[in-house]
Design a protein around this motif. Structure first.
Motif, PDB file in Angstrom:
ATOM      1  N   PHE A 147     -67.625  60.568   5.162  1.00  0.00           N
ATOM      2  CA  PHE A 147     -66.585  60.924   4.206  1.00  0.00           C
ATOM      3  C   PHE A 147     -66.101  59.607   3.607  1.00  0.00           C
ATOM      4  CE2 PHE A 147     -64.805  65.172   6.097  1.00  0.00           C
ATOM      5  CZ  PHE A 147     -65.972  65.804   5.698  1.00  0.00           C
ATOM      6  N   ILE A 301     -59.166  65.274   2.319  1.00  0.00           N
ATOM      7  CA  ILE A 301     -60.174  66.047   3.046  1.00  0.00           C
ATOM      8  C   ILE A 301     -59.835  67.530   3.088  1.00  0.00           C
ATOM      9  CG2 ILE A 301     -61.009  64.171   4.513  1.00  0.00           C
ATOM     10  CD1 ILE A 301     -59.386  65.656   6.766  1.00  0.00           C
ATOM     11  N   THR A 302     -58.737  67.921   2.462  1.00  0.00           N
ATOM     12  CA  THR A 302     -58.438  69.353   2.442  1.00  0.00           C
ATOM     13  C   THR A 302     -59.118  70.038   1.259  1.00  0.00           C
ATOM     14  OG1 THR A 302     -56.441  69.116   1.115  1.00  0.00           O
ATOM     15  CG2 THR A 302     -56.192  68.955   3.507  1.00  0.00           C
ATOM     16  N   PRO A 306     -65.127  68.724   1.241  1.00  0.00           N
ATOM     17  CA  PRO A 306     -65.091  68.112   2.577  1.00  0.00           C
ATOM     18  C   PRO A 306     -64.618  69.082   3.649  1.00  0.00           C
ATOM     19  CG  PRO A 306     -63.359  67.197   1.154  1.00  0.00           C
ATOM     20  CD  PRO A 306     -64.262  68.004   0.279  1.00  0.00           C
ATOM     21  N   ASP A 307     -63.716  69.976   3.303  1.00  0.00           N
ATOM     22  CA  ASP A 307     -63.189  70.918   4.285  1.00  0.00           C
ATOM     23  C   ASP A 307     -64.306  71.808   4.839  1.00  0.00           C
ATOM     24  OD1 ASP A 307     -60.980  72.186   5.681  1.00  0.00           O
ATOM     25  OD2 ASP A 307     -61.254  73.883   4.328  1.00  0.00           O
TER      26      ASP A 307
END
Ligand SMILES: Nc1ncnc2c1ncn2[C@@H]1O[C@H](COP(=O)(O)OP(=O)(O)OP(=O)(O)O)[C@@H](O)[C@H]1O
Ligand SMILES: [Mg+2]
Lengths: 445, 587
Positions: A147, A301-302, A306-307
């Motif tokens: 990430f 990251i929400t 990415p989540d």
């Protein structure tokens, strides 16, 4: 794409949208390929005789009387040892001026492995990077993304990991790579003299975005060939999966599907899982390990990409610039390798799990101390020590330019723990403190 | 004659079929592609167009392909042999499939037709029986597997004949029953049941009240679950939902564990496949696999079967409950099931609810949770299905449809916190915000008083209170600074840390720490509360932190030591000494 004789040519397209066209045709199968005016397309919808085709490179210039030929099969790749050292586009066609690959022709996106036939991953992948090997140990058969914000050197780190990982074969799936990054990968593999171990499928920013959708399946089909037919340990690099997901959303949007969170299709989880789950340890010894890149926007990251990725992969490696030491580190808080349990303390020294956890806990205390400092409070002696520890820990272990073996990482960690903390502050099993920390536990605190 | 049809349209796994006769909602059909048959379920009927969801990839499917309807819904096959099996979401036996890769349409049978089972009759000729009455039993591994009157039977029957003790195959007739109109029916050892319909062949379902031990301290000692209870574990990715479920499946005090791996990672199921046949069940000494059945529909397996998988698992759990057993059903993750519903609903262009989930999601979730429960069977025996599901909230935000729907349905809430997971405080259950509604049940309180101790519930409340106070103190310290608050605040904070480190945190990967008996939990809780109730003398706040760290460290060593053995006592004495150092002498 070659066509054979006696194929029926259709010349009456009924509908054209930005990404699709529809026409009446007979005997067409779902997901079958077609060529529309020389462009590759795939069946995405069948309603009676009305067939809707998604044209990968877009519909610009397609006319109602363009020629449509159905190919009678879904996307395929020709697999053999000849894949090694070669560069291909999203359709699996050579882009390196080399000859076509002679081999077995297989459909991409093939079936899943029966879960009862999988083996539990158990081989450690050493990268020399302590942020990975010490805190987030990787294992063959694992799937894990980096990430990273777009300005982080993720492709460089990934290339480094790939070169040190001692994989038999490396498959690069590049989606929306800039030409510079494409050349970077090409050069670094060439310079390392490992081109013969590497197969690349590349879609650059110059290519139509929807074509990217084929890249991971192409790469994974090649990987399955090496892992299943030749029992090789294969490492698949997928960069950048965020651009892959963006392409999914373009398609679903053009097909008027109801978007869910962040304009992503409701099927994003399943779409990504289908790919990542190709990572596997086969019973016959071969394996597929996937290391991917998911770029973030502003570290969020929400966001759905990415989540969903985090829910699918076996952990994630977070790249972050540490302003205290001016280097990129693997963030110990947000990073996680879920398969590390399978190897740490067993394939590595027995003190590994506890040293790892204690260091991270103390590193977290430093983060709290930092907050205190920022809020203008006095620091205790403990706070001061943890801050010093954290800086050293970043420098000597978390920075991505470290290249040492795991025992050395553990010794370094003990060194730092001993320098900064009392036995009870370290707080791990006394036998380990005595054996590896080389300290007397009943020493005066 | 069963209805037939022809494929008229395909969008991913939603297929439109033109039919020539009657079809019913949720009926199963088979699409006859040239080389394989694909199983599918009717999900909407619109004139002569029937919409079916296919439990497979539809690649290559052509319009005009023939479809056979079966006349029944998706059914589970229930009989001896289910225990220890690894099934896919539709109850096909994964171990019976050939090859490394799953093949489309490879539908292996759930049970073995030719295996012989030693049958012992329970019912006698002339007995009056109804659905789920026990006719006899076979030994399924260690389990007395009851052979029951099929759940589909309505009204009462008289046993006309029943076979003698001996070896029989599942399809052999073991009894002949006669209904009130004198019709004879023969009964074998296997029956079918539609998975979407709850099995209600029991006498009554009271509120559950018996503690179900899990060996997980934060659960048993703070947020207890009961036999027949419901709970859910929401948490952002990587916060420990699966590890917690695995711990539950290893340690919980249940006769049988049904694990539904629903749309999650294959490697996690492989972990169970690899470990459970080796690991001992501490309660019985048998291998864990001997009490486990796994329904594996991992994320790369067909999406439509994901939805079916939780129902298949529940039906199996209910079947064994009817034998008077305690079943723990675990599903990881129910969000994936909800997403499967969403994918289908979107393909059918239904009017979407919040976050594009189907409008009836809350009802679907609560109907499912309602199938759990503690029951009195018609013969007076008891059985239970305890259900704990995980939820994977999008973006880690609990204000999303699946979490909210589940919160209304489940009675225990185990919220995993990102902060706790980040600082490796596992299990990352946020103990203050999480709850168990069962604590409020008088019948539960009564049960605990009698079976464990009179102060258990009280201790839970004290511990929670200490945690709340500690949190408040921590906030004040953060606002006012270490020396801006009275010394007590530091103590309050560190005493709550003591509970956190010693009771809440537990190392799931340590042989000793991973599971704590109720007795030991009680002992440790009392010990921790003793420290809490001790008045310590500190000169400055700077002494508080190192002092409590020492206490916590020794307590932790106790957690890692075999209960009440030498090491344990050694640390216990050490603890006593440390406490003496700062004891406030009250004159
Ligand atoms: N009780 C625990 N003790 C030690 N480590 C733990 C514990 N719980 C979780 N972890 C760590 O956290 C990791 C992630 O846990 P887990 O796989 O259970 O997360 P999850 O909530 O199921 O995530 P996802 O939603 O992505 O499936 C584990 O691999 C392990 O490293
Ligand atoms: Mg999980």
């Amino acid at each position: 794409m070659k066509t054979t004789a006696f194929q029926k040519i259709y010349i009456k397209i009924e509908n054209i949208t930005k990404a699709t066209c529809s026409l009446h045709a007979q005997g067409v199968g779902y997901e079958e390929l077609a060529i529309v005016n020389g462009r590759l397309a795939q069946v995405v919808k069948i309603q009676g005789s009305l067939i809707t085709l998604q044209i990968f490179s877009g519909t610009e210039g397609i006319s109602t009387n363009s020629e449509v030929i159905f190919l009678g099969h879904s996307p395929k790749l020709s697999v053999s040892e000849e894949l090694s050292g070669r560069f291909f586009n999203a359709y699996g066609l050579p882009i390196d001026d080399g000859p076509d690959v002679d081999g077995k022709v297989v459909e991409i996106g093939g079936p899943s492995v029966n879960p009862v036939r999988r083996k539990q991953p158990s081989e450690l992948i050493a990268t020399g990077i302590a942020g990975i090997d010490l805190n987030n140990t990787l294992v063959t058969g694992q799937k894990i993304p980096f990430f990273a914000d777009p300005d982080q050197p993720f492709n460089q780190v990934m290339a480094m990991v790939a070169l040190r990982a001692k994989a038999d074969k490396i498959i690069l799936g590049g989606m929306g790579l800039t030409n510079d990054d494409y050349l970077f990968f090409k050069n670094i593999f060439e310079n390392a003299g490992v081109l013969d171990r590497i197969t690349s499928f590349v879609n650059t920013t110059e290519d139509p975005p929807v074509e990217r959708l084929l890249i991971p399946d192409m790469a994974l089909t090649a990987a399955e060939y090496f892992a299943v037919e030749q029992n090789k340990n294969v490492l698949v690099l997928l960069t950048d999966m965020t651009l892959y997901a963006d392409a999914l959303s373009i398609v679903s949007n053009r097909m008027d599907q109801i978007p869910s969170k962040d304009s992503m299709p409701g099927s994003l989880y399943s779409d990504l899982a289908r790919l990542y789950e190709k990572a596997v340890q086969f019973p016959s010894g071969g394996s597929i390990t996937i290391i991917a890149v998911t770029t973030l926007s502003g570290g969020d990251i929400t966001h759905a990409i990415p989540d969903n990725t985090g829910y699918i992969t076996e952990g994630q490696l977070f790249l972050r610039k540490d302003s205290d030491i001016g280097k990129v580190i693997i963030d110990p808080f947000r990073s996680l390798s879920r398969l590390k349990q399978l190897v740490i303390g067993t394939k590595t020294r027995e003190d590994h799990p506890q040293v790892m956890n204690a260091s991270i806990r103390l590193y977290a205390d430093a983060a709290n101390a930092k907050t205190k400092l920022e809020n203008g409070f006095d620091l205790t002696d403990y706070d001061e020590r943890s801050l010093k520890f954290a800086k050293k820990y970043s420098e000597r272990l978390l920075a991505i330019d470290i290249n040492i073996d795991i025992d050395e990482m553990l010794d370094t960690a003990w060194d730092l723990l001993n320098q900064h903390f009392s036995v009870s502050e370290i707080g791990i099993k006394t036998e380990l403190i005595e054996k590896y920390g080389k300290r007397k536990v009943n020493e005066i605190e | 004659m069963n209805t037939k049809g022809k494929v008229a349209g395909v969008i991913a796994n939603l297929v439109t079929v033109e039919v020539n006769g009657p079809v019913s909602q949720n009926e199963i059909c088979y699409i006859k592609m040239s080389d394989v048959k694909l199983m599918a379920e009717v999900i909407r009927i619109n004139g002569k167009n029937t919409y079916v969801q296919v439990f497979e990839s539809t690649r290559g499917l052509k319009p005009g392909t023939e479809v056979d309807f079966t006349g029944h819904m998706l059914e589970a096959t229930l009989g001896p042999g289910i225990l220890s099996k690894n099934y896919d979401g539709l109850q096909h036996d994964l171990d019976k499939m050939d090859g490394v890769f799953l093949k489309k349409g490879d539908y292996t049978p759930a049970l073995e037709d030719d295996k012989r089972w030693e049958f012992k009759p329970i019912a006698k000729i002339g007995d009056t029986v109804i659905a789920a009455s026990w006719l006899g039993e076979v030994k399924e591994k260690w389990m007395p597997h009851k052979i029951m009157v099929p759940f589909k039977f309505k009204g009462s029957y008289t046993v006309k004949s029943i076979v003698e003790q001996g070896e029989y195959k599942i399809n052999d007739t073991i009894a002949v029953l006669v209904d009130t109109e004198n019709n004879e029916v023969s009964v074998s050892m296997v029956q079918k049941w539609p998975v979407k319909i709850p099995i209600k062949a029991y006498e009554k379902k009271p509120r559950p009240f018996k503690l179900m031990e899990t060996g997980i301290r934060v659960i048993d000692s703070l947020i207890p679950i009961v036999e027949g209870g419901t709970g859910f574990i929401p948490g952002p990715f990587g916060t420990g939902k699966t590890v917690l479920q695995h711990s539950l499946s290893k340690q919980a005090d249940a006769d049988m564990i049904v694990v539904a791996a629903c749309g999650e990672r294959a490697n996690e199921v492989v972990e169970i496949f690899a470990e459970f046949p080796e690991l001992d069940d501490p309660r019985t000494g048998r291998k864990l696999m001997e009490r486990t059945t796994i329904i594996a529909n991992t994320s790369n397996m067909p999406v439509a079967a994901r939805e079916a998988s939780v129902y298949t698992a529940m039906t199996i759990a209910e079947y064994y409950r009817s034998m008077g057993l305690k079943i723990l059903l675990l599903a990881d993750s129910t969000s994936r099931w909800a997403q499967a519903l969403r994918e289908m609903s979107n393909r059918m262009e239904e009017l979407p609810g919040p976050d594009a989930f189907p409008m009836d999601l809350p009802a679907i979730v609560s109907n499912f949770y309602a199938r759990a429960g503690f029951v009195y069977l018609n013969n007076g025996k008891t059985g239970s299905v305890t259900f704990i599901g995980t939820v994977s909230p999008a973006g880690g935000n609990l204000k999303e449809p699946v979490t909210e729907s589940t919160k209304k349905a489940a009675r225990c809430f185990y919220a995993l916190s990102q902060d706790r997971a980040d600082s490796k405080r596992y299990p990352a259950i946020e103990a203050v915000d999480s709850y168990s509604k069962y604590l409020e049940y008088p019948e539960f309180q009564e049960y605990i008083k009698e079976s464990i101790s009179t102060d258990w519930v009280e201790n839970i409340l004290s511990a929670k209170n200490i945690l709340v106070k500690g949190r408040e103190a921590y906030e004040q310290i953060n606002i006012l600074g270490d020396d801006g608050v009275p010394l007590d605040y530091h103590q309050a904070f560190w005493k709550s840390e003591l509970i956190d480190f010693i009771i809440l945190q537990q190392d799931a990967f340590d042989d000793i720490d991973s599971s704590t008996s109720i007795e030991r939990q009680q002992y440790m809780m009392n010990k921790v509360l003793d420290v809490y109730n001790t008045n310590f003398k500190f000169e400055t706040f700077e002494e508080v932190n190192p002092y409590f760290k020492r206490i916590i460290n020794v307590f932790k060593q106790m957690n890692y030591s075999e209960y009440k053995l030498e090491q344990f006592s050694k640390f216990e004495n050490e603890l006593q000494d440390i406490i003496q150092e700062k004891l406030m002498i009250v004159e």
